[in-house]
Design a protein around this motif. Structure first.
Motif, short mmCIF file in Angstrom:
data_model
loop_
_atom_site.label_atom_id
_atom_site.label_comp_id
_atom_site.label_asym_id
_atom_site.label_seq_id
_atom_site.Cartn_x
_atom_site.Cartn_y
_atom_site.Cartn_z
N GLU A 97 -2.89 10.50 10.93
CA GLU A 97 -1.65 10.92 10.99
C GLU A 97 -0.98 10.17 9.74
OE1 GLU A 97 2.28 9.92 14.11
OE2 GLU A 97 0.27 9.43 14.46
N SER A 98 -0.01 10.72 8.84
CA SER A 98 0.45 10.15 7.70
C SER A 98 2.06 9.81 7.82
CB SER A 98 0.17 11.07 6.54
OG SER A 98 -1.11 10.77 6.19
N THR A 99 2.38 8.85 7.49
CA THR A 99 3.96 8.66 7.66
C THR A 99 4.40 7.72 6.34
OG1 THR A 99 3.75 6.84 8.92
CG2 THR A 99 4.10 8.77 10.05
N THR A 100 5.72 8.09 5.74
CA THR A 100 6.24 7.17 4.77
C THR A 100 6.65 5.81 5.37
OG1 THR A 100 8.49 8.27 4.86
CG2 THR A 100 6.98 8.77 3.07
N ASP A 101 6.38 4.90 4.88
CA ASP A 101 6.74 3.20 5.35
C ASP A 101 7.14 2.21 4.36
OD1 ASP A 101 7.00 1.23 7.05
OD2 ASP A 101 4.86 1.43 7.94
N ARG A 102 7.46 1.25 4.75
CA ARG A 102 7.82 0.40 3.82
C ARG A 102 6.91 -0.80 3.81
NH1 ARG A 102 11.47 2.01 0.15
NH2 ARG A 102 12.85 3.36 1.17
N ALA A 103 6.05 -1.29 2.55
CA ALA A 103 5.17 -2.36 2.37
C ALA A 103 5.52 -3.45 3.00
CB ALA A 103 4.80 -2.44 1.31
N SER A 104 4.76 -3.91 4.15
CA SER A 104 5.07 -5.35 4.75
C SER A 104 4.63 -6.39 3.54
CB SER A 104 4.06 -5.81 5.94
OG SER A 104 2.78 -5.51 5.27
N GLU A 105 4.85 -7.55 3.76
CA GLU A 105 4.52 -8.78 2.73
C GLU A 105 2.81 -8.72 2.57
OE1 GLU A 105 5.78 -12.63 3.20
OE2 GLU A 105 8.13 -11.95 3.32
N ALA A 106 2.09 -8.30 3.65
CA ALA A 106 0.68 -8.45 3.40
C ALA A 106 0.21 -7.32 2.57
CB ALA A 106 -0.04 -8.57 4.81
N VAL A 107 0.62 -5.95 2.84
CA VAL A 107 0.26 -4.90 2.25
C VAL A 107 0.81 -4.94 0.96
CG1 VAL A 107 0.65 -2.51 2.18
CG2 VAL A 107 0.27 -3.39 4.29
#
Length: 252
Positions: free
Chosen positions: A108-118
């Motif tokens: 399952e793919s979704t657009t997201d916002r990068a967390s600080e860790a990522v």
């Protein structure tokens, strides 16, 4: 055992005796809960508690949705994760095929916002757009591995590989997909550790009770620029995988 012994213990001990005598050989599928109830009486909880005892003792393995099986002492179901350069195909599918298994996966793919860790792993700013893909990998329809993957959309967003599992390059590995953009990634950098599965991971992997897993933090880099192009958290069943590094000289 006496007639005063709880029924679930009597059921467990009879199955234990049949396993230890060799009557039930490794890999044998054991009676279903319904079949045990028909044979011994009692309720679902009797059969479930009997199997839980045998699983806890290491004699039986429980496969989510597929029943209970006699555990093999020599791990015939062990999958080898080989660290070597692969073809254009998915490394998981190719590795499973080489060992006589059919490798498939759900995603399952979704657009997201990068967390600080990522963001730190991808060398981007926190909050930057990423493609986040969740995977469940199966060998012969049995879950053996999970993964959470992130790719910076600033790199892939306008290309045919933006969605990892959709389009003409679906189902291939990261290296083959990045090559579409003219990027050579080489071998990934991995940090591997052993830990206990979380409750959610154990449920997804069909581990009853929760057991050890290999947790891998993996990142692919553009070999020309050193830029991270994909990073993933991979979780593998500790009782199903052995990870092999290096190669014998001469390719033996």
């Amino acid at each position: 055992m006496t007639t005063d012994t709880p029924l679930y213990l009597r059921v467990a001990e009879e199955l234990r005796a049949r396993i230890e005598s060799g009557e039930l050989t490794p890999g044998t599928r054991l009676p279903s809960v319904a079949e045990l109830i028909q044979e011994y009486g009692g309720s679902n909880s009797v059969a479930s508690r009997a199997y839980k005892l045998l699983v806890d003792d290491g004699l039986v393995v429980s496969r989510h949705g597929a029943g209970h099986y006699v555990r093999s002492t020599d791990s015939p179901e062990l999958l080898v994760r080989q660290h070597r350069r692969r073809s254009e195909d998915s490394p998981f599918a190719q590795g499973a095929a080489e060992q006589g298994a059919v490798g498939t996966w759900r995603h399952e793919s979704t657009t997201d916002r990068a967390s600080e860790a990522v963001a730190a792993r991808l060398a981007i700013a926190a909050g930057d757009a990423v493609m986040h893909t969740s995977y469940v990998y199966l060998a012969d329809d049995k879950p053996v591995q999970l993964a959470e993957s992130w790719e910076p959309l600033a790199l892939t967003g306008q290309s045919l590989i933006a969605l990892p599992e959709v389009g003409p390059y679906a189902g291939v590995g990261v290296a083959a997909r990045m090559r579409v953009l003219g990027i050579e990634v080489g071998d990934p950098v991995e940090r591997v550790r052993a830990r206990q599965a979380t409750r959610q991971e154990a449920q997804a992997l069909g581990m009853t009770p929760p057991g050890p897993v290999l947790a891998v933090e993996r990142t692919y880099y553009d070999q020309a620029t050193g830029r991270p192009v994909e990073s993933a958290d991979v979780v593998m069943r500790g009782d199903r995988w052995v990870s092999v590094y290096g190669q014998v000289p001469g390719g033996v």
